[in-house]
Write a protein that holds these residues in place. Structure first.
Motif, PDB file in Angstrom:
ATOM      1  N   SER A 276       0.812  -1.215   0.000  1.00 52.33           N
ATOM      2  CA  SER A 276       0.000   0.000   0.000  1.00 52.33           C
ATOM      3  C   SER A 276       0.845   1.264   0.000  1.00 52.33           C
ATOM      4  CB  SER A 276      -0.906  -0.035   1.246  1.00 52.33           C
ATOM      5  OG  SER A 276      -1.503   1.203   1.530  1.00 52.33           O
ATOM      6  N   ASP A 277       0.146   2.385  -0.182  1.00 53.86           N
ATOM      7  CA  ASP A 277       0.780   3.696  -0.014  1.00 53.86           C
ATOM      8  C   ASP A 277       1.286   3.906   1.400  1.00 53.86           C
ATOM      9  OD1 ASP A 277       0.083   4.170  -2.609  1.00 53.86           O
ATOM     10  OD2 ASP A 277      -1.254   5.862  -2.219  1.00 53.86           O
ATOM     11  N   ASP A 278       0.770   3.128   2.362  1.00 51.37           N
ATOM     12  CA  ASP A 278       1.250   3.260   3.743  1.00 51.37           C
ATOM     13  C   ASP A 278       2.611   2.587   3.951  1.00 51.37           C
ATOM     14  OD1 ASP A 278       0.706   0.518   3.892  1.00 51.37           O
ATOM     15  OD2 ASP A 278      -1.098   0.764   5.101  1.00 51.37           O
ATOM     16  N   GLN A 279       3.186   2.051   2.848  1.00 50.00           N
ATOM     17  CA  GLN A 279       4.518   1.444   2.816  1.00 50.00           C
ATOM     18  C   GLN A 279       4.586   0.112   3.566  1.00 50.00           C
ATOM     19  OE1 GLN A 279       7.357   4.464   4.076  1.00 50.00           O
ATOM     20  NE2 GLN A 279       6.307   6.031   2.869  1.00 50.00           N
ATOM     21  N   ARG A 280       3.424  -0.425   3.936  1.00 50.40           N
ATOM     22  CA  ARG A 280       3.385  -1.676   4.669  1.00 50.40           C
ATOM     23  C   ARG A 280       2.970  -2.836   3.752  1.00 50.40           C
ATOM     24  NH1 ARG A 280       4.377  -0.820   9.755  1.00 50.40           N
ATOM     25  NH2 ARG A 280       3.832  -2.939  10.383  1.00 50.40           N
ATOM     26  N   VAL A 281       3.428  -4.020   4.120  1.00 49.88           N
ATOM     27  CA  VAL A 281       3.033  -5.258   3.457  1.00 49.88           C
ATOM     28  C   VAL A 281       2.241  -6.090   4.465  1.00 49.88           C
ATOM     29  CG1 VAL A 281       3.858  -7.419   2.443  1.00 49.88           C
ATOM     30  CG2 VAL A 281       4.994  -5.255   1.878  1.00 49.88           C
ATOM     31  N   MET A 282       1.107  -6.631   4.038  1.00 53.67           N
ATOM     32  CA  MET A 282       0.266  -7.439   4.921  1.00 53.67           C
ATOM     33  C   MET A 282       0.013  -8.800   4.311  1.00 53.67           C
ATOM     34  SD  MET A 282      -2.513  -4.812   6.568  1.00 53.67           S
ATOM     35  CE  MET A 282      -1.983  -3.320   7.422  1.00 53.67           C
ATOM     36  N   LEU A 283       0.026  -9.833   5.163  1.00 60.07           N
ATOM     37  CA  LEU A 283      -0.318 -11.198   4.783  1.00 60.07           C
ATOM     38  C   LEU A 283      -1.616 -11.553   5.487  1.00 60.07           C
ATOM     39  CD1 LEU A 283       2.676 -11.011   3.971  1.00 60.07           C
ATOM     40  CD2 LEU A 283       2.989 -13.322   4.840  1.00 60.07           C
ATOM     41  N   TRP A 284      -2.600 -12.016   4.699  1.00 60.85           N
ATOM     42  CA  TRP A 284      -3.951 -12.224   5.194  1.00 60.85           C
ATOM     43  C   TRP A 284      -4.387 -13.682   5.051  1.00 60.85           C
ATOM     44  CZ3 TRP A 284      -6.717  -7.580   6.402  1.00 60.85           C
ATOM     45  CH2 TRP A 284      -6.164  -6.394   5.887  1.00 60.85           C
ATOM     46  N   ASP A 285      -5.177 -14.148   5.999  1.00 57.19           N
ATOM     47  CA  ASP A 285      -6.059 -15.280   5.761  1.00 57.19           C
ATOM     48  C   ASP A 285      -7.304 -14.659   5.129  1.00 57.19           C
ATOM     49  OD1 ASP A 285      -8.136 -17.162   5.923  1.00 57.19           O
ATOM     50  OD2 ASP A 285      -7.293 -18.107   7.691  1.00 57.19           O
ATOM     51  N   TRP A 286      -7.352 -14.675   3.805  1.00 58.89           N
ATOM     52  CA  TRP A 286      -8.375 -13.882   3.112  1.00 58.89           C
ATOM     53  C   TRP A 286      -9.792 -14.422   3.375  1.00 58.89           C
ATOM     54  CZ3 TRP A 286     -11.497 -16.466  -0.247  1.00 58.89           C
ATOM     55  CH2 TRP A 286     -11.023 -17.662  -0.785  1.00 58.89           C
ATOM     56  N   ASP A 287      -9.907 -15.703   3.683  1.00 56.53           N
ATOM     57  CA  ASP A 287     -11.232 -16.286   3.889  1.00 56.53           C
ATOM     58  C   ASP A 287     -11.863 -15.768   5.181  1.00 56.53           C
ATOM     59  OD1 ASP A 287     -13.420 -17.867   3.265  1.00 56.53           O
ATOM     60  OD2 ASP A 287     -12.630 -19.593   4.336  1.00 56.53           O
ATOM     61  N   THR A 288     -11.047 -15.676   6.248  1.00 53.55           N
ATOM     62  CA  THR A 288     -11.577 -15.199   7.531  1.00 53.55           C
ATOM     63  C   THR A 288     -11.385 -13.706   7.726  1.00 53.55           C
ATOM     64  OG1 THR A 288      -9.495 -15.567   8.726  1.00 53.55           O
ATOM     65  CG2 THR A 288     -11.012 -17.431   8.549  1.00 53.55           C
ATOM     66  N   GLY A 289     -10.470 -13.113   6.959  1.00 51.62           N
ATOM     67  CA  GLY A 289     -10.175 -11.689   7.105  1.00 51.62           C
ATOM     68  C   GLY A 289      -9.108 -11.384   8.131  1.00 51.62           C
TER      69      GLY A 289
END
Length: 456
Positions: free
Chosen positions: A41-54
């Motif tokens: 993102s523009d916030d310069q952060r990288v996130m790893l998600w369990d996309w099914d549960t959020g």
């Protein structure tokens, strides 16, 4: 099987919104297993998600000093090695340690923004980057080294000078990983054979093995390319700014020197091409996909479906557009962002897609709708008022230069600042005029024609 897949496409709806970023989300992608989504993102952060549960599995600062443009898992690293590129021009690697600490390090730099990365299929070590400096760089994580592969240049002008192409997109043919396609502020998508580019630093002399362009856009200096994708069948999908999306069959290019071919007749879909040698070549016309709008941002383009049966793209109107690949039939326009959808990424195994854009969230789409969406014509799309944002204004060139000059000029101690006050007043008036013009254009049916509104 085609009917079953299309049924799933027509039942796509939002499954979940992932809403933890604090800036525009510029990149989304799934891991090989399909259970983890990565976003930057523009916030310069990288996130790893369990996309099914959020749920957020983990997040970390990328180490970049500007917007993250792309973040990707390296294959066969247990999702512990992540490569990123950014508006700061840097290409970085993040390695997740056993204690869940993340070590990030700089691998290479471009002189200008670095928009995209291309990972060698199946390789845990090799990937490539492209930047607005026209450079394509090769990276090997075994040695953490960056090598200048080549500079992408426009055809030589009459003056004898050849300027570089400001690159927006890079992709690798999955059936032949030696073939690398790049494109940017030029009408040609160029395919290079990597084996012929490793010239020990003589990167200026790399020549493409093939170039792709619709016949009616050959030589057009007013268009560029924002997105590229290879299909499983080695077809090349090309998304033009302020134009349409085109699918070129394998070996459907103009050859290594696009200046050796000229347009005769100018009709869209024309396949009449004559080469400088006088040879008349009957090139297959590319399939065209129309209806979306791609003017304001660098948008990707992709295939969806187990055999890449469909084409998908975001749009300036805030929708996801989906077409049938084989005939260009428009199928869906789904509302996916308050402003603009830039990214669409397919799940590796299921009919699930992730999308992002100017909003601060990621949207997951699954074929879970009870009712099948109605197929509509592009002409039936209704106007859709977008959420206004200051960044969206089409700023006049004089305003851009005025801002730059104003920021460079610092009044010395005791200097009369009345002239600067007048300049700032003029600058404010320019901003207000730009804002007013943008609002008027948003309300114009002519401006919004096919790209605004949804039939769903």
């Amino acid at each position: 099987q085609d009917a079953v897949i299309q049924e799933l496409v027509m039942r796509l709806q939002i499954h979940r919104k992932l809403n933890k970023h604090t800036g525009c989300v510029n990149t989304v992608g799934f891991n090989a297993a399909g259970d983890t989504l990565i976003s930057g993102s523009d916030d310069q952060r990288v996130m790893l998600w369990d996309w099914d549960t959020g749920a957020v599995k983990m997040q970390f600062h990328s180490g970049h000093g500007d917007n993250v443009f792309q973040a990707r898992f390296m294959p066969y690293t247990n999702d512990r090695t992540i490569v990123t590129c950014s508006a700061d021009g840097e290409v970085r690697v993040a390695k997740i340690q056993d204690g869940r600490d993340v070590l990030t390090s700089l691998l290479g730099e471009h002189d200008g923004r670095a928009h995209k990365l291309a990972i060698e299929p199946g390789s845990p070590y090799i990937f490539y980057s492209c930047g607005e400096d026209g450079h394509v760089q090769h990276f090997d994580l075994r040695t953490d080294t960056a090598t200048e592969l080549f500079i992408c240049r426009k055809p030589v002008a009459k003056s004898g000078y050849s300027s570089h192409v400001r690159l927006n997109a890079i992709t690798i043919d999955p059936r032949n990983p030696n073939l690398l396609a790049v494109a940017g502020n030029n009408s040609y998508a160029r395919v290079y054979d990597i084996r012929k580019c490793k010239s020990g630093g003589s990167s200026d002399f790399a020549q493409p093995s093939d170039c792709y362009c619709p016949p009616h856009l050959i030589g057009n200096k007013n268009v560029g390319i924002t997105g590229l994708a290879f299909s499983h069948q080695s077809e090349l999908l090309v998304s033009y700014n302020d134009e349409n999306i085109y699918l070129f069959p394998k070996n459907g290019g103009l050859g290594p020197d696009p200046k050796s071919s000229v347009k005769i007749g100018g009709g869209e879909g024309s396949n009449s091409t004559v080469f400088a040698s006088g040879e008349d070549v009957d090139l297959p016309a590319p399939q065209v996909y129309v209806g979306h709008r791609n003017c304001e941002t660098v948008k990707g383009v992709t295939f969806i479906g187990p055999n890449h049966e469909y084409v998908a793209s975001g749009s300036d109107c805030g929708r996801l557009f989906i077409w049938r690949k084989r005939d260009g039939k428009f199928l869906r326009a789904m509302e996916g962002d308050e402003c603009i959808v830039n990214c669409i990424e397919p799940h590796p195994h299921a009919m699930t897609i992730a999308s992002s854009g100017i909003d601060n969230d990621v949207k997951l789409w699954t074929p879970s709708a009870v009712e099948r969406a109605r197929v509509v014509n592009v002409e039936e799309l209704k106007p859709r008022k977008r959420k206004a944002k200051l960044w969206q204004f089409a700023l006049p060139e004089e305003l851009v230069w005025h801002v730059l000059a104003s920021r460079r000029r610092q009044p010395a101690a005791g200097e009369d600042s009345s002239e600067d006050l007048e300049d700032n007043t003029e600058l404010l008036n320019l901003v207000l005029r730009a804002a007013n013009r943008d609002n008027l254009s948003d309300e114009s049916d002519e401006d919004e024609k096919t790209s605004d509104g949804s039939g769903e």
